[in-house]
Design a protein around this motif. Sequence first.
Motif, PDB file in Angstrom:
ATOM      1  N   UNK A 188       0.835  -1.201   0.000  1.00 27.73           N
ATOM      2  CA  UNK A 188       0.000   0.000   0.000  1.00 27.73           C
ATOM      3  C   UNK A 188       0.868   1.247   0.000  1.00 27.73           C
ATOM      4  N   UNK A 189       1.885   1.247   0.837  1.00 30.96           N
ATOM      5  CA  UNK A 189       2.769   2.408   0.965  1.00 30.96           C
ATOM      6  C   UNK A 189       3.502   2.677  -0.340  1.00 30.96           C
ATOM      7  N   UNK A 190       4.052   1.637  -0.931  1.00 28.38           N
ATOM      8  CA  UNK A 190       4.835   1.793  -2.162  1.00 28.38           C
ATOM      9  C   UNK A 190       3.937   2.233  -3.320  1.00 28.38           C
ATOM     10  N   UNK A 191       2.766   1.618  -3.446  1.00 31.46           N
ATOM     11  CA  UNK A 191       1.858   1.972  -4.541  1.00 31.46           C
ATOM     12  C   UNK A 191       1.408   3.419  -4.444  1.00 31.46           C
ATOM     13  N   UNK A 192       1.061   3.854  -3.227  1.00 29.50           N
ATOM     14  CA  UNK A 192       0.555   5.215  -3.047  1.00 29.50           C
ATOM     15  C   UNK A 192       1.621   6.264  -3.285  1.00 29.50           C
ATOM     16  N   UNK A 193       2.864   5.919  -3.067  1.00 24.09           N
ATOM     17  CA  UNK A 193       3.960   6.882  -3.225  1.00 24.09           C
ATOM     18  C   UNK A 193       4.649   6.769  -4.574  1.00 24.09           C
ATOM     19  N   UNK A 194       4.132   5.880  -5.445  1.00 23.70           N
ATOM     20  CA  UNK A 194       4.726   5.737  -6.771  1.00 23.70           C
ATOM     21  C   UNK A 194       6.048   4.994  -6.752  1.00 23.70           C
TER      22      UNK A 194
END
Length: 282
Positions: A60-66
């Motif tokens: 979730x963290x990686x996806x949201x931050x690109x």
Amino acid sequence: MAEQELSPRRARLAARLRELRLRRFRSGSEFARAIDWQQTKVSRLERGAQLPRGPEELQVWVSATGGSDEDLAELTDLLARARLDYRAWGDAWRTPGGIAATQDDIAALDAQATRIAEYQPAMVPGLVQTPGYAREVLSVAGGPVVLGAREDQIEERIAAQVRRQEVLYAPGKTIQLVMGEAALRTRFGERATLVGQLDRLVALAGLANVEIGVLRFDVPAPVLPLHGWAINDSSVVWVETLTGEQRLDDPDEVAAYVAAFDAALAAAARGDEAVELIRALL
């Protein structure tokens, strides 16, 4: 809960999470709204006060931050390393004032906790040890002395431990201590020292916020007596060994220790029954 100084592993993971977040979000609150998390959780993750639950939260963290697949792989590795958060006692004993500082760290955490629970299979928990009992425990041939502990350092450790025990009298606390019957019989030095320790247990059992339980020899053991552990507010567990201490805050691991402690507490002699057992040994 008060936070102790971060280990390098936790600090590195926290820093990388923050670096990734800053790529797209100027504030943690903005990021929290975007992924529908509480802002306090984002803050604790970025400070290292809490670890991500697992790969799902990292994704979730990686996806949201690109972020990239490489970023996810790096965070996964950092999380695995951070979960092995371990403080070596040898380092503390070798550092001037270091071992006393570890007790002060624990005292700060205890001061913020509302529930403190500890299980010890064969030793009286440090939170209720008399100075004499603590001195004999810390001075045994197979104890801290094998790590280079000196007599003056042991005295510093005891003084800090006594300061930590002020939490026993603090309002708004629930303190539950469970020990095996072996803890009431194991002698580390003089018989009189153990007698004094048992007498203190009887006195502390009368405090309204302190519950002392004893797992009798004649009752089936409800937990594996592999080692002792302490729990603060069902959110963090401390597992102590001869050479160090490991901090566990993975929710699944913490839940396992909480369940094990509750099973021990349910099977233990408590209240008047525990006092009668201790007095019989006295």
